[in-house]
Design a protein around this motif. Structure first.
Motif, PDB file in Angstrom:
ATOM      1  N   CYS A 155       0.833  -1.206   0.000  1.00  0.00           N
ATOM      2  CA  CYS A 155       0.000   0.000   0.000  1.00  0.00           C
ATOM      3  C   CYS A 155       0.858   1.243   0.000  1.00  0.00           C
ATOM      4  N   SER A 156       0.242   2.366  -0.346  1.00  0.00           N
ATOM      5  CA  SER A 156       0.897   3.664  -0.215  1.00  0.00           C
ATOM      6  C   SER A 156       0.421   4.241   1.108  1.00  0.00           C
ATOM      7  N   SER A 157       1.273   4.206   2.094  1.00  0.00           N
ATOM      8  CA  SER A 157       0.880   4.663   3.431  1.00  0.00           C
ATOM      9  C   SER A 157       2.026   5.435   4.050  1.00  0.00           C
ATOM     10  N   GLN A 158       1.713   6.384   4.902  1.00  0.00           N
ATOM     11  CA  GLN A 158       2.750   7.106   5.614  1.00  0.00           C
ATOM     12  C   GLN A 158       3.249   6.298   6.820  1.00  0.00           C
ATOM     13  N   ALA A 159       2.549   5.238   7.161  1.00  0.00           N
ATOM     14  CA  ALA A 159       2.873   4.542   8.409  1.00  0.00           C
ATOM     15  C   ALA A 159       2.623   3.040   8.294  1.00  0.00           C
ATOM     16  N   VAL A 203       4.155  -3.909   3.025  1.00  0.00           N
ATOM     17  CA  VAL A 203       5.217  -3.433   2.143  1.00  0.00           C
ATOM     18  C   VAL A 203       4.875  -2.027   1.683  1.00  0.00           C
ATOM     19  N   PRO A 204       5.700  -1.058   2.080  1.00  0.00           N
ATOM     20  CA  PRO A 204       5.387   0.303   1.644  1.00  0.00           C
ATOM     21  C   PRO A 204       5.793   0.501   0.189  1.00  0.00           C
ATOM     22  N   MET A 205       4.816   0.801  -0.644  1.00  0.00           N
ATOM     23  CA  MET A 205       5.134   1.156  -2.022  1.00  0.00           C
ATOM     24  C   MET A 205       5.500   2.637  -2.034  1.00  0.00           C
ATOM     25  N   GLU A 206       6.015   3.131  -3.155  1.00  0.00           N
ATOM     26  CA  GLU A 206       6.226   4.570  -3.247  1.00  0.00           C
ATOM     27  C   GLU A 206       4.871   5.233  -3.066  1.00  0.00           C
ATOM     28  N   ILE A 207       4.892   6.441  -2.505  1.00  0.00           N
ATOM     29  CA  ILE A 207       3.636   7.084  -2.123  1.00  0.00           C
ATOM     30  C   ILE A 207       3.527   8.442  -2.794  1.00  0.00           C
ATOM     31  N   GLY A 208       2.375   8.699  -3.379  1.00  0.00           N
ATOM     32  CA  GLY A 208       2.175   9.945  -4.122  1.00  0.00           C
ATOM     33  C   GLY A 208       1.527  11.024  -3.264  1.00  0.00           C
ATOM     34  N   GLY A 209       2.224  11.439  -2.234  1.00  0.00           N
ATOM     35  CA  GLY A 209       1.686  12.481  -1.351  1.00  0.00           C
ATOM     36  C   GLY A 209       0.867  11.894  -0.212  1.00  0.00           C
ATOM     37  N   GLY A 210       0.869  12.605   0.908  1.00  0.00           N
ATOM     38  CA  GLY A 210       0.117  12.131   2.073  1.00  0.00           C
ATOM     39  C   GLY A 210      -0.342  13.305   2.900  1.00  0.00           C
ATOM     40  N   PHE A 211       0.626  14.065   3.415  1.00  0.00           N
ATOM     41  CA  PHE A 211       0.324  15.270   4.191  1.00  0.00           C
ATOM     42  C   PHE A 211      -0.530  14.959   5.415  1.00  0.00           C
TER      43      PHE A 211
END
Lengths: 161, 95, 760
Positions: free
Chosen positions: C226-230, C252-260
């Motif tokens: 997933c795309s997650s900050q945590a 597994v952290p995938m690359e993430i397209g922004g989170g803020f």
């Protein structure tokens, strides 16, 4: 009735035949049928520009184009910017100027910037901002993207590809 | 002197006092839990408002802070003389 | 003009430079794999059925037609969570993911479908029949806070240290901070200003929608991409929701397209796991943009009242704040955090702050860049500006007079450690921008405001491995949203006497590194950086032993300074890590340094921004002519990314101030669920953003790093508001200050100014 069709297109200079569901957009076809996931899905309504590709010389939001419409078309995606391991001046400039943070809008900006520089090699700041207003970035505040495009434009004027 | 800063909404129990000082025997530290028990004797009702009986820990959204630092051990954290003890919301950020 | 960092001043070799980020090439060539890019063998596609109602009892869910559709493999609802007695907290946690007995907001997930393609999944979701009993809904904070408002959660009573209020209401928490006696203070003050403010909900607006792909194997092992900050928090959430031990999960952290802040809570992960369990295949879910707006976590709408009393010399005597924060349909506590921010930058003898978290029939609110502070400080910075105006004082001087510094008490109590607010004010005062005359043509003006935010601490882990050729790797669990990998390699390189190119950074999954808390809270560079530093020190300690062996001296006689191992005894030339590398094998084997840290938080960040604008009185559009942002970042590790964080935060703040809002119709539903009408700034809307990096090193962090990411979003709200006031003579105390609001304000001001005769 068959729910799929074959779509023949030249993608990044290579002739390809893609098996596409009739409901697929060009964005879906590139990502799921051609395996080119560099072009991103941001909104599916043509408002964010993350799916920008060049189709028959024109900058388009691929989420608004049906895969079937790409029959016989020439398409450039972010994967087609580098020549072998030679990054395009824009790609190099984006790296050098730190014009990306999360990077998800970057493919769209690169394709759109190249489309600009292909038709206008010496754009003013206003022309760059105007042309790229269809690409949204939420991370950078656009400053370093502008500087990267200006740097690449200067680079390309001195060393045309 | 260990100073316990009393959250505003508990001050009806402390006669309006914003902070309570507790004298510790020289060189000793005491856990926050023990400190609260001591204060409960002086100001009955504090314990019931701060401690959730279901968890036997601080009520939700409240954490032990020593100065501005969240105390990892919570109620088990040791405080000594010169320490300032607060009960505040733990900070979660966004960017 | 490009700013020089600490390396330019000779303090560090690598810190303060601008190396190319290690993950950069993959990101500019399209190779980088973001969450939605993953393609697994025999993966299925998921889609969520969402409530069309803002508040409704769910009477019945009939999934039979959907399950019978060709191509559909599974349908799940809340019933697929482990059943049995659960606590109220656990019910809230599950209801947030999949509704159980009530649909609490429009867009609330009711069921999830897995099918062979995304279109079939969508069609199947539509075929699920749900009978609802629609209930009255309440969206607005000030409506929801009323005693007679429809209850969003029937069982909710107000949590307050003042004793649990037994009467059910929509108020989740009441927080209060009090110092001294404000009534006394206001009575003594020579000038008192009290104003009311309102901000609408806004969204983080990350370009990449949420996504999650899960594979639940028959042996019980579950992997989530997933795309997650945590990722570690996703794992913990899944463990709690599904009542399975942490060791069953790999995230597994995938690359993430922004989170803020908007990608801290999980949304799609648990439904993906439930669907995968039923089908035995990987299931991928990606949110639509409309769902992202309606059903992830917007930033709280806030209504506030700010009252500040000063003496004629500008010294603040007393401050009072009343703040009501939108919580969404499930409990949250941003009001509590806002109460700690609202007056934080200023010394005040007498303080009274009351903050409320209020339930509404909207999606549960989430963090957004310095969460709770922009809304709280908007009012404070407006009132401070009015005070400066009334007293004929320069706005910077007023703030300098009251600025907190080390040893001063924050409004909610604790003492500030070493901070840089005064230095940041001085930096703006001495800036080219501020020293230049304000723009003077009609409808042009200048505005200024400050911002404050904490830097979270929490926990991080890191390993630093020394390769056989003396180059190194640094592994952390901090998801890289903005270039932090590069900063980790810079900090490791600085510690080891290597170049950034010689240190290879990577972001590990939850199996491969120790627990690491969120990428957020302005903590990543500071705290994970501390873990990296400590891991490097651990590696250096191990390497000293090896050097001692090689030189046949005692370990105590080996020191590491200026990037090399040296002997305090005679007869040994210094040896760098690169030179030692090939000798590791013969002296005992590989060297791997590791560290886990839970350090003290590094102390707050402050920003001060100044903006020049021009208002078009006919359209109400505000053009930004010039913008300068100064901020104390402690120590800038990678200059370009520090500048980038400031510029990005400023532009989000500009959007929040001038255009962004959740526009709700009569039925309460959000009407602008796309980027066309949820108007974020484009490249054409903003000018160059000048950045001034102030460095007051943070105590307790090995390189003095503070956080930088969050503070920049706060000052634009006040700075633009103050500038608009100077330009058109009206204070717009409701955000956004969008063109229609500006035009309306101008017309109303004109009506007041016109003589009565002219109006008849």
């Amino acid at each position: 009735m068959s729910k799929k069709r074959m779509v023949n297109a030249t993608i990044n200079g290579r002739e390809q035949t893609l098996l596409c569901d009739n409901r697929m957009s060009l964005l879906d076809a590139l990502r799921d049928a051609a395996g080119l996931t560099g072009t991103k899905e941001g909104c599916l309504t043509g408002d964010c520009g993350a799916c920008s590709v060049v189709m028959n010389g024109k900058l388009v939001d691929s989420c608004l184009v049906m895969a079937a419409e790409a029959e016989g078309a020439a398409i450039t995606t972010v994967e087609g910017l580098a020549i072998g391991s030679d990054l395009h001046a824009l790609q190099q400039a984006f790296l050098a100027e730190a014009a990306l943070q999360c990077g998800v809008c970057t493919p769209g900006f690169l394709v759109a910037s190249k489309a600009l520089l292909d038709r206008n090699p010496d754009p003013t700041e206003h022309e760059i901002r105007y042309w790229l207003a269809g690409n949204l970035c939420r991370c950078t505040g656009y400053q370093k993207i502008l500087e990267a495009v200006q740097s690449a434009a200067a680079q390309l004027r001195d060393n045309p590809r | 002197m260990t100073t316990v800063h009393i959250p505003a909404l508990l001050r009806d129990l402390t006669g309006g006092a914003e902070q309570l000082d507790v004298e510790l025997p020289a060189g000793e530290t005491v856990s926050v839990r023990e400190l609260l028990r001591t204060l409960e004797q002086r100001h009955p009702g504090l314990w019931a408002r701060l401690i959730d009986p279901a968890t036997d820990d601080l009520v939700p959204h409240l954490a032990v802070f020593i100065e501005g630092e969240p105390a990892g051990m919570g109620l088990l954290a040791k405080v000594g003389p010169e320490d300032n003890l607060f009960f505040l919301a733990p900070i979660v950020g966004g960017a | 003009m490009e700013q020089q960092g600490s390396s330019g001043k000779g303090k560090y070799k690598v810190i303060g430079t601008r190396p190319i980020r290690h993950d950069g090439e993959d990101k500019v060539t399209g190779r980088a794999q973001y969450g939605a890019d993953i393609m697994l063998q025999d993966q299925l596609y998921g889609h969520l059925l969402r409530s069309p109602h803002s508040n409704a009892k769910i009477l019945k869910i009939d999934t039979s037609k959907a399950e019978a559709m060709p191509g559909v493999r599974a349908v799940v609802t809340s019933q697929d969570f482990p059943q049995g007695e659960i606590s109220a907290g656990k019910k809230y946690a599950r209801d947030r993911i999949l509704a159980s007995d009530k649909a609490l907001f429009k867009g609330h997930p009711i069921a999830a479908v897995a099918a062979e393609d995304r279109w079939t999944a969508e069609e199947a979701a539509k075929a699920i029949e749900v009978s609802y009993e629609v209930l009255p809904a309440v969206m607005d904070v000030m409506e929801a806070i009323k005693e007679d408002a429809p209850l969003v959660q029937e069982g909710n009573t107000t949590s307050t240290l003042g004793g649990q209020d037994a009467k059910p209401s929509n108020i989740v928490n009441h927080t209060q901070h009090k110092r001294g006696d404000v009534d006394d203070g206001f009575a003594k003050a020579e000038l008192v200003i009290e104003r009311e403010f309102d901000t609408k909900a806004v969204h983080q607006g990350y370009i990449e929608p949420q996504n999650a792909t899960a594979l639940a194997r028959s042996d019980g092992q579950i992997t989530v991409w997933c795309s997650s900050q945590a990722p570690f928090w996703v794992r913990a959430e899944l463990s709690a929701l599904l009542e399975l031990p942490l060791s069953r999960f790999k995230v597994v952290p995938m690359e993430i397209g922004g989170g803020f802040g908007g990608k801290i809570n999980s949304y799609l992960e648990a439904p993906a796991v439930l669907l995968s369990k039923k089908t035995g295949q990987p299931v991928k879910l990606v949110m639509s943009r409309a769902d992202v707006f309606e059903a992830t976590g917007q930033a709280s709408a806030v209504h506030s009242k700010i009252k500040i009393g000063v003496n004629k010399d500008g010294a603040i005597v007393a401050g009072q704040a009343w703040l009501a924060y939108e919580s969404g349909a499930l409990p949250s506590n941003w009001g509590m955090q806002g109460s700690m921010c609202v007056f934080a930058p200023y010394k005040m003898e007498h303080v009274l702050i009351d903050a409320y978290d209020v339930l509404t029939n909207t999606s549960k609110v989430a963090a957004y860049r310095a969460p709770s502070s922009p809304q709280a400080m908007f009012g404070t910075e407006s009132v401070m500006d009015e005070i400066a105006q009334e007293l004929g004082m320069d706005p910077i001087e007023l703030r300098l007079k009251n600025a907190v510094q080390e040893g001063d008490l924050r409004a909610d109590g604790p003492k500030f450690p070493r901070i840089g607010f005064k230095e940041t004010l001085e930096a703006i005062k001495n800036s080219d921008h501020y020293k230049s005359p304000p723009p003077s043509a009609p409808n042009q003006a200048r505005g200024l405001a400050a911002g404050f935010w904490f830097n979270a601490g929490m926990q991080s882990s890191a390993t630093v491995g020394i390769n056989m050729d003396g180059t190194a790797s640094v592994v952390t669990g901090s998801v890289d949203i903005g270039g932090s990998r590069a900063s980790m390699s810079i900090m490791a390189a600085e510690a080891l006497g290597l170049t950034a190119e010689e240190v290879r950074p990577s972001v590990a999954d939850t199996d491969s590194i120790g627990h690491t808390d969120v990428t957020g809270g302005s903590r990543t560079t500071a705290v994970t950086g501390t873990a990296v530093y400590e891991a490097a020190q651990d590696a250096i300690g191990q390497m000293k032993k090896r050097v001692a062996k090689l030189w046949d001296i005692s370990e105590e006689q080996v020191v590491f300074e200026d990037g090399a191992f040296k002997s305090t005894a005679n007869g040994h030339d210094p040896m760098t890590v690169k030179e030692l590398g090939p000798k590791l094998g013969m002296t005992g084997g590989p060297v791997l340094g590791s560290a886990t840290v839970a350090p003290k938080s590094v102390g707050a960040g402050f920003g001060v921004h100044v903006v020049d604008i021009e208002v078009d009185p006919e359209t109400g559009k505000v053009a930004i002519l010039r913008y300068t942002a100064a901020q104390d970042v402690g120590t800038a590790i990678h200059l370009s990314y520090v500048e980038g964080q400031m510029q990005g935060g400023v532009v989000q703040g500009i959007g929040w101030a001038l255009n962004e809002e959740y526009i709700r119709g009569e039925d309460g539903a959000m009407q602008n669920t796309g980027f066309l009408d949820y108007r974020v700034p484009t490249m054409l809307d903003v000018p160059n953003i000048e950045t001034i990096i102030v460095e007051v090193p943070a105590p307790g962090q090995p390189y003095g790093v503070r956080g930088v990411g969050e503070v920049p979003i706060i000052p634009p709200l006040g700075a633009l508001h103050n500038a608009i006031y100077k330009a058109i003579g009206v204070r717009l105390r409701a955000l956004p200050m969008s063109p229609p609001s500006v035009v309306k304000a101008i017309h109303e001001a004109r009506k007041i100014a016109e003589p009565a005769a002219a109006r008849t």
